[in-house]
Scaffold this motif. Sequence first.
Motif, PDB file in Angstrom:
ATOM      1  N   GLY A   1       2.486  17.553 -14.145  1.00 47.66           N
ATOM      2  CA  GLY A   1       1.993  17.101 -12.853  1.00 47.66           C
ATOM      3  C   GLY A   1       2.750  15.883 -12.375  1.00 47.66           C
ATOM      4  O   GLY A   1       3.672  15.393 -13.050  1.00 47.66           O
ATOM      5  N   GLN A   2       2.364  15.412 -11.221  1.00 52.40           N
ATOM      6  CA  GLN A   2       3.012  14.243 -10.619  1.00 52.40           C
ATOM      7  C   GLN A   2       1.942  13.291 -10.103  1.00 52.40           C
ATOM      8  O   GLN A   2       0.956  13.712  -9.507  1.00 52.40           O
ATOM      9  CB  GLN A   2       3.943  14.666  -9.487  1.00 52.40           C
ATOM     10  N   ALA A   3       2.139  12.016 -10.353  1.00 55.40           N
ATOM     11  CA  ALA A   3       1.205  10.986  -9.892  1.00 55.40           C
ATOM     12  C   ALA A   3       1.997   9.879  -9.214  1.00 55.40           C
ATOM     13  O   ALA A   3       3.189   9.696  -9.485  1.00 55.40           O
ATOM     14  CB  ALA A   3       0.392  10.425 -11.059  1.00 55.40           C
ATOM     15  N   PHE A   4       1.306   9.163  -8.338  1.00 56.69           N
ATOM     16  CA  PHE A   4       1.985   8.122  -7.570  1.00 56.69           C
ATOM     17  C   PHE A   4       1.315   6.764  -7.810  1.00 56.69           C
ATOM     18  O   PHE A   4       0.101   6.677  -7.987  1.00 56.69           O
ATOM     19  CB  PHE A   4       1.959   8.457  -6.080  1.00 56.69           C
ATOM     20  N   ILE A   5       2.129   5.727  -7.801  1.00 57.76           N
ATOM     21  CA  ILE A   5       1.646   4.358  -8.004  1.00 57.76           C
ATOM     22  C   ILE A   5       2.066   3.518  -6.801  1.00 57.76           C
ATOM     23  O   ILE A   5       3.241   3.497  -6.429  1.00 57.76           O
ATOM     24  CB  ILE A   5       2.219   3.741  -9.288  1.00 57.76           C
ATOM     25  N   THR A   6       1.106   2.855  -6.194  1.00 56.72           N
ATOM     26  CA  THR A   6       1.405   1.989  -5.058  1.00 56.72           C
ATOM     27  C   THR A   6       1.891   0.623  -5.543  1.00 56.72           C
ATOM     28  O   THR A   6       1.749   0.266  -6.726  1.00 56.72           O
ATOM     29  CB  THR A   6       0.165   1.796  -4.173  1.00 56.72           C
ATOM     30  N   GLY A   7       2.408  -0.144  -4.613  1.00 57.86           N
ATOM     31  CA  GLY A   7       2.864  -1.483  -4.960  1.00 57.86           C
ATOM     32  C   GLY A   7       1.719  -2.373  -5.416  1.00 57.86           C
ATOM     33  O   GLY A   7       1.879  -3.199  -6.324  1.00 57.86           O
ATOM     34  N   ALA A   8       0.543  -2.227  -4.787  1.00 60.86           N
ATOM     35  CA  ALA A   8      -0.613  -3.035  -5.172  1.00 60.86           C
ATOM     36  C   ALA A   8      -1.063  -2.716  -6.583  1.00 60.86           C
ATOM     37  O   ALA A   8      -1.558  -3.585  -7.301  1.00 60.86           O
ATOM     38  CB  ALA A   8      -1.751  -2.800  -4.183  1.00 60.86           C
ATOM     39  N   GLU A   9      -0.902  -1.447  -7.009  1.00 62.27           N
ATOM     40  CA  GLU A   9      -1.256  -1.068  -8.373  1.00 62.27           C
ATOM     41  C   GLU A   9      -0.207  -1.552  -9.373  1.00 62.27           C
ATOM     42  O   GLU A   9      -0.553  -1.981 -10.477  1.00 62.27           O
ATOM     43  CB  GLU A   9      -1.402   0.457  -8.473  1.00 62.27           C
ATOM     44  N   TRP A  10       1.036  -1.487  -8.979  1.00 65.27           N
ATOM     45  CA  TRP A  10       2.106  -1.916  -9.875  1.00 65.27           C
ATOM     46  C   TRP A  10       2.119  -3.430 -10.040  1.00 65.27           C
ATOM     47  O   TRP A  10       2.388  -3.951 -11.122  1.00 65.27           O
ATOM     48  CB  TRP A  10       3.459  -1.441  -9.343  1.00 65.27           C
ATOM     49  N   SER A  11       1.825  -4.152  -8.984  1.00 69.46           N
ATOM     50  CA  SER A  11       1.830  -5.618  -9.018  1.00 69.46           C
ATOM     51  C   SER A  11       0.616  -6.130  -8.248  1.00 69.46           C
ATOM     52  O   SER A  11       0.673  -6.321  -7.031  1.00 69.46           O
ATOM     53  CB  SER A  11       3.127  -6.157  -8.408  1.00 69.46           C
ATOM     54  N   THR A  12      -0.480  -6.344  -8.963  1.00 65.17           N
ATOM     55  CA  THR A  12      -1.726  -6.755  -8.308  1.00 65.17           C
ATOM     56  C   THR A  12      -1.615  -8.127  -7.650  1.00 65.17           C
ATOM     57  O   THR A  12      -2.355  -8.434  -6.721  1.00 65.17           O
ATOM     58  CB  THR A  12      -2.873  -6.781  -9.329  1.00 65.17           C
TER      59      THR A  12
ATOM     60  N   ARG B   1       0.825  -1.215   0.000  1.00 63.01           N
ATOM     61  CA  ARG B   1       0.000   0.000   0.000  1.00 63.01           C
ATOM     62  C   ARG B   1       0.857   1.262   0.000  1.00 63.01           C
ATOM     63  O   ARG B   1       0.320   2.373  -0.117  1.00 63.01           O
ATOM     64  CB  ARG B   1      -0.910   0.009   1.232  1.00 63.01           C
ATOM     65  N   MET B   2       2.150   1.097   0.124  1.00 64.06           N
ATOM     66  CA  MET B   2       3.042   2.246   0.097  1.00 64.06           C
ATOM     67  C   MET B   2       3.240   2.720  -1.344  1.00 64.06           C
ATOM     68  O   MET B   2       3.020   1.975  -2.299  1.00 64.06           O
ATOM     69  CB  MET B   2       4.395   1.873   0.714  1.00 64.06           C
TER      70      MET B   2
ATOM     71  N   VAL C   1      11.698   5.552  -8.578  1.00 63.55           N
ATOM     72  CA  VAL C   1      11.278   4.428  -7.749  1.00 63.55           C
ATOM     73  C   VAL C   1      11.626   4.713  -6.291  1.00 63.55           C
ATOM     74  O   VAL C   1      12.796   4.988  -5.973  1.00 63.55           O
ATOM     75  CB  VAL C   1      11.946   3.114  -8.208  1.00 63.55           C
ATOM     76  N   ALA C   2      10.643   4.673  -5.435  1.00 61.65           N
ATOM     77  CA  ALA C   2      10.879   4.791  -3.992  1.00 61.65           C
ATOM     78  C   ALA C   2      11.231   3.394  -3.478  1.00 61.65           C
ATOM     79  O   ALA C   2      10.357   2.535  -3.353  1.00 61.65           O
ATOM     80  CB  ALA C   2       9.641   5.338  -3.287  1.00 61.65           C
ATOM     81  N   ALA C   3      12.494   3.183  -3.215  1.00 62.92           N
ATOM     82  CA  ALA C   3      12.986   1.826  -2.948  1.00 62.92           C
ATOM     83  C   ALA C   3      12.444   1.210  -1.665  1.00 62.92           C
ATOM     84  O   ALA C   3      12.393  -0.020  -1.550  1.00 62.92           O
ATOM     85  CB  ALA C   3      14.513   1.843  -2.892  1.00 62.92           C
ATOM     86  N   LEU C   4      12.019   2.026  -0.710  1.00 61.56           N
ATOM     87  CA  LEU C   4      11.626   1.485   0.589  1.00 61.56           C
ATOM     88  C   LEU C   4      10.492   0.464   0.475  1.00 61.56           C
ATOM     89  O   LEU C   4      10.561  -0.623   1.056  1.00 61.56           O
ATOM     90  CB  LEU C   4      11.211   2.626   1.520  1.00 61.56           C
ATOM     91  N   GLY C   5       9.438   0.810  -0.254  1.00 63.37           N
ATOM     92  CA  GLY C   5       8.299  -0.096  -0.394  1.00 63.37           C
ATOM     93  C   GLY C   5       8.670  -1.438  -1.005  1.00 63.37           C
ATOM     94  O   GLY C   5       8.374  -2.497  -0.433  1.00 63.37           O
ATOM     95  N   PRO C   6       9.324  -1.450  -2.187  1.00 66.02           N
ATOM     96  CA  PRO C   6       9.724  -2.722  -2.794  1.00 66.02           C
ATOM     97  C   PRO C   6      10.680  -3.538  -1.931  1.00 66.02           C
ATOM     98  O   PRO C   6      10.577  -4.763  -1.865  1.00 66.02           O
ATOM     99  CB  PRO C   6      10.394  -2.288  -4.107  1.00 66.02           C
ATOM    100  N   VAL C   7      11.622  -2.847  -1.262  1.00 69.20           N
ATOM    101  CA  VAL C   7      12.586  -3.565  -0.423  1.00 69.20           C
ATOM    102  C   VAL C   7      11.880  -4.244   0.750  1.00 69.20           C
ATOM    103  O   VAL C   7      12.136  -5.420   1.052  1.00 69.20           O
ATOM    104  CB  VAL C   7      13.687  -2.605   0.093  1.00 69.20           C
ATOM    105  N   LEU C   8      10.997  -3.510   1.418  1.00 68.63           N
ATOM    106  CA  LEU C   8      10.267  -4.104   2.535  1.00 68.63           C
ATOM    107  C   LEU C   8       9.364  -5.244   2.066  1.00 68.63           C
ATOM    108  O   LEU C   8       9.215  -6.253   2.761  1.00 68.63           O
ATOM    109  CB  LEU C   8       9.428  -3.037   3.238  1.00 68.63           C
ATOM    110  N   THR C   9       8.788  -5.086   0.881  1.00 70.94           N
ATOM    111  CA  THR C   9       7.957  -6.161   0.334  1.00 70.94           C
ATOM    112  C   THR C   9       8.796  -7.386   0.038  1.00 70.94           C
ATOM    113  O   THR C   9       8.362  -8.524   0.270  1.00 70.94           O
ATOM    114  CB  THR C   9       7.249  -5.687  -0.946  1.00 70.94           C
TER     115      THR C   9
END
Length: 219
Positions: free
Chosen positions: A39-50, A23-24, A136-144
């Motif tokens: 503009g700027q948009a954000f993608i969560t891990g759940a959106e990137w990899s369902t 969810r990050m 890429v915000a590495a924290l979310g993928p690394v923790l996952t």
Amino acid sequence: MKRNRTGALLTAIAGAAMWAFSRMSWISAEYNDDLSGTGQAFITGAEWSTEITAVAVLLIAGGVAAFALRKVGRRVVGAICALAAAGAAVPAGLLLARGADHERIQAILTAGAEEAATDTSSSTIANWAEITGADVAALGPVLTLLGCVLGLVGGVYLALKPGDDAPRQHKYEKEAVRKETIRSDLKEEPDSGRVMWDALDADIDPTAEGDFQSPRPTS
């Protein structure tokens, strides 16, 4: 039973961690819209990899089910959870290694563009917008990934060391114990009407067991 609980707990905790970390925000994308500008948009891990969400739910369910299943069932659940956790690690690993593909970012952000027309809080962008950059915000993928590793370890542990099942007497063993108890009662209380009826109910001939005496009639 401790081994069973350890593997089950690791698996369930891994699933909960993966669900939370997915969810990050994993990706921040910059875009250019000819009508609204940049503009700027954000993608969560759940959106990137369902599939991460699906695997997270599977691990949680598998960890809970392991407490109720017998030994063979725990082995099967452990193996399935281990394989699922290993598979869920691939998208996060590739994102960290290769970065985010702009075409995929645009596909995700424009997927609900029509529905988002009246939703100002949505991160979707117009279909004609162009992705100009992505970080890429590495924290979310690394923790996952760590959650996936924990799920893999928990699944393997559960499969290899499921623990012993709680003693559960076979119905024939229970019947044998019951008959032995009745025979013992016949020897101790040969004149008991209750014991006689218990013996008859268990297909035991009370006259053939010890010194049987007819129950005394009650006045």
